[in-house]
Design a protein around this motif. Structure first.
Motif, PDB file in Angstrom:
ATOM      1  N   ILE A  50       0.831  -1.203   0.000  1.00 56.72           N
ATOM      2  CA  ILE A  50       0.000   0.000   0.000  1.00 56.72           C
ATOM      3  C   ILE A  50       0.867   1.257   0.000  1.00 56.72           C
ATOM      4  O   ILE A  50       2.032   1.230   0.386  1.00 56.72           O
ATOM      5  CB  ILE A  50      -0.974   0.025   1.204  1.00 56.72           C
ATOM      6  N   SER A  51       0.261   2.357  -0.434  1.00 61.34           N
ATOM      7  CA  SER A  51       0.982   3.625  -0.493  1.00 61.34           C
ATOM      8  C   SER A  51       1.093   4.238   0.900  1.00 61.34           C
ATOM      9  O   SER A  51       0.426   3.807   1.848  1.00 61.34           O
ATOM     10  CB  SER A  51       0.250   4.594  -1.418  1.00 61.34           C
ATOM     11  N   LEU A  52       1.903   5.277   1.004  1.00 62.17           N
ATOM     12  CA  LEU A  52       2.037   5.975   2.280  1.00 62.17           C
ATOM     13  C   LEU A  52       0.713   6.608   2.706  1.00 62.17           C
ATOM     14  O   LEU A  52       0.356   6.585   3.888  1.00 62.17           O
ATOM     15  CB  LEU A  52       3.122   7.046   2.176  1.00 62.17           C
ATOM     16  N   VAL A  53      -0.017   7.160   1.756  1.00 63.47           N
ATOM     17  CA  VAL A  53      -1.306   7.785   2.077  1.00 63.47           C
ATOM     18  C   VAL A  53      -2.298   6.726   2.560  1.00 63.47           C
ATOM     19  O   VAL A  53      -3.030   6.937   3.539  1.00 63.47           O
ATOM     20  CB  VAL A  53      -1.860   8.547   0.857  1.00 63.47           C
ATOM     21  N   GLU A  54      -2.322   5.580   1.898  1.00 59.23           N
ATOM     22  CA  GLU A  54      -3.209   4.497   2.331  1.00 59.23           C
ATOM     23  C   GLU A  54      -2.816   3.987   3.712  1.00 59.23           C
ATOM     24  O   GLU A  54      -3.676   3.703   4.554  1.00 59.23           O
ATOM     25  CB  GLU A  54      -3.171   3.360   1.307  1.00 59.23           C
ATOM     26  N   ARG A  55      -1.524   3.891   3.959  1.00 60.08           N
ATOM     27  CA  ARG A  55      -1.049   3.453   5.278  1.00 60.08           C
ATOM     28  C   ARG A  55      -1.507   4.434   6.358  1.00 60.08           C
ATOM     29  O   ARG A  55      -1.996   4.034   7.420  1.00 60.08           O
ATOM     30  CB  ARG A  55       0.479   3.356   5.271  1.00 60.08           C
ATOM     31  N   ALA A  56      -1.340   5.721   6.073  1.00 56.30           N
ATOM     32  CA  ALA A  56      -1.743   6.740   7.046  1.00 56.30           C
ATOM     33  C   ALA A  56      -3.238   6.652   7.331  1.00 56.30           C
ATOM     34  O   ALA A  56      -3.672   6.791   8.483  1.00 56.30           O
ATOM     35  CB  ALA A  56      -1.378   8.133   6.526  1.00 56.30           C
ATOM     36  N   TYR A  57      -4.030   6.406   6.291  1.00 49.31           N
ATOM     37  CA  TYR A  57      -5.479   6.324   6.470  1.00 49.31           C
ATOM     38  C   TYR A  57      -5.861   5.111   7.315  1.00 49.31           C
ATOM     39  O   TYR A  57      -6.675   5.214   8.237  1.00 49.31           O
ATOM     40  CB  TYR A  57      -6.172   6.275   5.113  1.00 49.31           C
ATOM     41  N   LEU A  58      -5.247   3.960   7.023  1.00 51.59           N
ATOM     42  CA  LEU A  58      -5.565   2.765   7.808  1.00 51.59           C
ATOM     43  C   LEU A  58      -5.195   2.964   9.275  1.00 51.59           C
ATOM     44  O   LEU A  58      -5.974   2.627  10.177  1.00 51.59           O
ATOM     45  CB  LEU A  58      -4.838   1.538   7.258  1.00 51.59           C
ATOM     46  N   LEU A  59      -4.022   3.525   9.527  1.00 52.73           N
ATOM     47  CA  LEU A  59      -3.595   3.729  10.909  1.00 52.73           C
ATOM     48  C   LEU A  59      -4.474   4.756  11.615  1.00 52.73           C
ATOM     49  O   LEU A  59      -4.726   4.648  12.820  1.00 52.73           O
ATOM     50  CB  LEU A  59      -2.125   4.140  10.947  1.00 52.73           C
ATOM     51  N   GLU A  60      -4.970   5.737  10.866  1.00 53.87           N
ATOM     52  CA  GLU A  60      -5.906   6.700  11.459  1.00 53.87           C
ATOM     53  C   GLU A  60      -7.211   6.008  11.840  1.00 53.87           C
ATOM     54  O   GLU A  60      -7.767   6.258  12.924  1.00 53.87           O
ATOM     55  CB  GLU A  60      -6.179   7.836  10.477  1.00 53.87           C
ATOM     56  N   LEU A  61      -7.712   5.142  10.969  1.00 48.75           N
ATOM     57  CA  LEU A  61      -8.921   4.379  11.293  1.00 48.75           C
ATOM     58  C   LEU A  61      -8.695   3.514  12.530  1.00 48.75           C
ATOM     59  O   LEU A  61      -9.558   3.430  13.414  1.00 48.75           O
ATOM     60  CB  LEU A  61      -9.317   3.493  10.106  1.00 48.75           C
ATOM     61  N   PHE A  62      -7.556   2.868  12.585  1.00 46.83           N
ATOM     62  CA  PHE A  62      -7.197   2.013  13.721  1.00 46.83           C
ATOM     63  C   PHE A  62      -7.170   2.822  15.014  1.00 46.83           C
ATOM     64  O   PHE A  62      -7.756   2.427  16.033  1.00 46.83           O
ATOM     65  CB  PHE A  62      -5.829   1.382  13.442  1.00 46.83           C
ATOM     66  N   ASP A  63      -6.525   3.968  14.976  1.00 46.87           N
ATOM     67  CA  ASP A  63      -6.406   4.814  16.162  1.00 46.87           C
ATOM     68  C   ASP A  63      -7.766   5.364  16.579  1.00 46.87           C
ATOM     69  O   ASP A  63      -8.126   5.362  17.763  1.00 46.87           O
ATOM     70  CB  ASP A  63      -5.428   5.950  15.861  1.00 46.87           C
ATOM     71  N   ARG A  64      -8.540   5.812  15.604  1.00 43.55           N
ATOM     72  CA  ARG A  64      -9.851   6.393  15.881  1.00 43.55           C
ATOM     73  C   ARG A  64     -10.801   5.364  16.502  1.00 43.55           C
ATOM     74  O   ARG A  64     -11.667   5.708  17.308  1.00 43.55           O
ATOM     75  CB  ARG A  64     -10.443   6.933  14.578  1.00 43.55           C
ATOM     76  N   ALA A  65     -10.618   4.103  16.127  1.00 41.88           N
ATOM     77  CA  ALA A  65     -11.480   3.036  16.646  1.00 41.88           C
ATOM     78  C   ALA A  65     -11.036   2.537  18.017  1.00 41.88           C
ATOM     79  O   ALA A  65     -11.662   1.645  18.585  1.00 41.88           O
ATOM     80  CB  ALA A  65     -11.500   1.868  15.662  1.00 41.88           C
ATOM     81  N   GLY A  66      -9.958   3.109  18.551  1.00 40.30           N
ATOM     82  CA  GLY A  66      -9.475   2.682  19.860  1.00 40.30           C
ATOM     83  C   GLY A  66      -8.590   1.458  19.812  1.00 40.30           C
ATOM     84  O   GLY A  66      -8.399   0.785  20.832  1.00 40.30           O
ATOM     85  N   GLY A  67      -8.036   1.155  18.628  1.00 37.14           N
ATOM     86  CA  GLY A  67      -7.143   0.007  18.503  1.00 37.14           C
ATOM     87  C   GLY A  67      -5.867   0.201  19.301  1.00 37.14           C
ATOM     88  O   GLY A  67      -5.408   1.331  19.503  1.00 37.14           O
ATOM     89  N   ARG A  68      -5.302  -0.904  19.751  1.00 34.58           N
ATOM     90  CA  ARG A  68      -4.056  -0.871  20.514  1.00 34.58           C
ATOM     91  C   ARG A  68      -3.156  -1.998  20.023  1.00 34.58           C
ATOM     92  O   ARG A  68      -3.640  -3.041  19.586  1.00 34.58           O
ATOM     93  CB  ARG A  68      -4.324  -1.042  22.018  1.00 34.58           C
ATOM     94  N   ALA A  69      -1.850  -1.786  20.124  1.00 33.76           N
ATOM     95  CA  ALA A  69      -0.916  -2.815  19.661  1.00 33.76           C
ATOM     96  C   ALA A  69       0.365  -2.792  20.472  1.00 33.76           C
ATOM     97  O   ALA A  69       0.846  -1.726  20.865  1.00 33.76           O
ATOM     98  CB  ALA A  69      -0.590  -2.609  18.181  1.00 33.76           C
TER      99      ALA A  69
END
Length: 201
Positions: A50-69
């Motif tokens: 995936i592109s950098l923009v797509e990566r940023a979007y996925l990680l934003e969704l993850f963070d916004r949903a309260g994901g933890r790792a």
């Protein structure tokens, strides 16, 4: 809650990372579905594709949903063995990273039943079965460890992107600086935490 696991890299590439991502199955599915609907992604979601923009979007969704790792990391120059000695095998490092990452989560589950889902794609199923048994022994009666094909698991695909992000940073890839900028807020908030494997063997 479920802990989804996947790895990225290898010592021959300079580093190996292993992400243990905590999400409910429904939240993982929602993140994955939203990402696909916006980006039009076809095929398996993988951090290396995936592109950098797509990566940023996925990680934003993850963070916004309260994901933890928790992400366990091994660098070749740290655990690569003594001069003239043998470099540890990727399989042995993989097992150590898995134990480190999942082990960081278990005290935080508060006794809540936790399932651990591990990508089954990298090593022989018999070997991975033994790894799964070790994790199951650690979980005891609190949860269940299982193997999953990554293309069938929303959470494992999200874990792949997170593991790949930290691999790029650890290995100093050409995209490392941009990925570091993307992931910095999640490191600062401890949505993503890193544990480095230093003592090995």
């Amino acid at each position: 809650m479920t802990i989804y696991c996947d790895e990225s890299g290898g010592l021959n590439a300079g580093a190996m990372t292993f992400a243990a991502v905590m999400l409910s199955p429904q939240v993982a599915a929602d993140i994955h579905a939203r990402f696909r609907s916006v980006t039009g992604l076809r095929g398996e979601l993988k951090g290396s594709r995936i592109s950098l923009v797509e990566r940023a979007y996925l990680l934003e969704l993850f963070d916004r949903a309260g994901g933890r790792a928790w992400v366990a990391m091994a660098r070749r120059d740290t655990i690569g063995g003594k001069p003239g000695g043998a470099v540890p095998s990727d399989l042995s490092v993989y097992a150590a990273l898995l134990n480190l990452a999942v082990g960081r989560w278990l005290p935080e589950t508060g006794g809540v039943c936790t399932d651990v889902v591990i990508d089954d794609g990298r090593y022989d199923p018999v070997i991975l079965g033994k790894v799964r048994e070790e994790i199951q022994a650690g979980l005891g009666a609190w949860g269940r460890a299982s193997l999953a094909e990554s293309h069938r698991s929303d959470g494992v695909q999200i874990a792949d992107v997170i593991a790949n992000s930290l691999f790029n940073i650890a290995a100093g890839s050409p995209r490392a600086h941009r990925i570091q900028r993307i992931i910095e807020p999640m490191l600062a908030s401890k949505a993503i935490r890193v544990a480095e494997l230093k003592d090995f063997g």
